[in-house]
Motif scaffolding. Sequence first.
Motif, mmCIF file in Angstrom:
data_model
loop_
_atom_site.group_PDB
_atom_site.id
_atom_site.type_symbol
_atom_site.label_atom_id
_atom_site.label_comp_id
_atom_site.label_asym_id
_atom_site.label_seq_id
_atom_site.Cartn_x
_atom_site.Cartn_y
_atom_site.Cartn_z
ATOM 1 N N LEU A 156 -2.793 -12.100 18.811
ATOM 2 C CA LEU A 156 -3.958 -12.737 18.200
ATOM 3 C C LEU A 156 -3.723 -14.238 18.048
ATOM 4 N N LEU A 157 -2.556 -14.632 17.531
ATOM 5 C CA LEU A 157 -2.276 -16.058 17.356
ATOM 6 C C LEU A 157 -2.305 -16.797 18.693
ATOM 7 N N ALA A 158 -1.833 -16.164 19.747
ATOM 8 C CA ALA A 158 -1.867 -16.786 21.074
ATOM 9 C C ALA A 158 -3.317 -16.981 21.528
ATOM 10 N N ALA A 159 -4.171 -15.991 21.273
ATOM 11 C CA ALA A 159 -5.579 -16.086 21.670
ATOM 12 C C ALA A 159 -6.314 -17.150 20.853
ATOM 13 N N MET A 160 -5.857 -17.387 19.632
ATOM 14 C CA MET A 160 -6.482 -18.370 18.748
ATOM 15 C C MET A 160 -6.052 -19.803 19.054
ATOM 16 N N GLU A 161 -4.974 -19.951 19.794
ATOM 17 C CA GLU A 161 -4.416 -21.280 20.049
ATOM 18 C C GLU A 161 -5.474 -22.225 20.609
ATOM 19 N N GLY A 162 -5.591 -23.407 20.001
ATOM 20 C CA GLY A 162 -6.559 -24.409 20.414
ATOM 21 C C GLY A 162 -7.957 -24.187 19.864
ATOM 22 N N HIS A 163 -8.140 -23.125 19.067
ATOM 23 C CA HIS A 163 -9.467 -22.805 18.531
ATOM 24 C C HIS A 163 -9.539 -22.865 17.000
ATOM 25 N N VAL A 164 -8.443 -23.185 16.321
ATOM 26 C CA VAL A 164 -8.425 -23.186 14.860
ATOM 27 C C VAL A 164 -9.003 -24.495 14.326
ATOM 28 N N LEU A 165 -10.090 -24.368 13.572
ATOM 29 C CA LEU A 165 -10.734 -25.523 12.939
ATOM 30 C C LEU A 165 -10.139 -25.797 11.557
ATOM 31 N N ALA A 166 -9.804 -24.732 10.844
ATOM 32 C CA ALA A 166 -9.265 -24.847 9.486
ATOM 33 C C ALA A 166 -8.599 -23.522 9.132
#
Length: 158
Positions: A136-146
């Motif tokens: 999940l963290l890998a899929a979220m990489e570059g997409h976290v706003l806050a």
Amino acid sequence: MSMVLTSPAFAAHAAIPARHTCDGVDVSPPLRWSGVPAATRSLALVVDDPDAPDPAAPQRTWVHWVLYDLPPTSAGLAEGVAAAQLPPGTRQGSNDWHRSGYGGPCPPIGRHRYFFRLYALDSVLPDLRQPDKARLLAAMEGHVLAHAELVGTYQRGD
């Protein structure tokens, strides 16, 4: 405005009630959040314990709950939320018991810290087929706003 994550069941850095652990009925605590950025398309929640198995000599981080694609309009989760009661569109990942859903604190020794982390993402993630935390963290990489964090503690026998 910063994102904030709280629980009516316990204060930040305070003890998680036994009700939400293996010594109780092992139901997830109620969670509330606010301050989600306007550009958020989805939310993700990860709950883990970096003190496993012994806080004096931690060897691994134990994952207790993984959720993603929560709608950005949601403002929290009810106590003991079941899969069918999750906000529409929410997907579940796999915890370290190799199942979906919440698994409460059950530390073998000492007082452990439990990190509840909520992430605001700029996209809705594809179906990751019950990912573990790392996937999940890998899929979220570059997409976290806050992100927001709530830490609770638990020691058996308290």
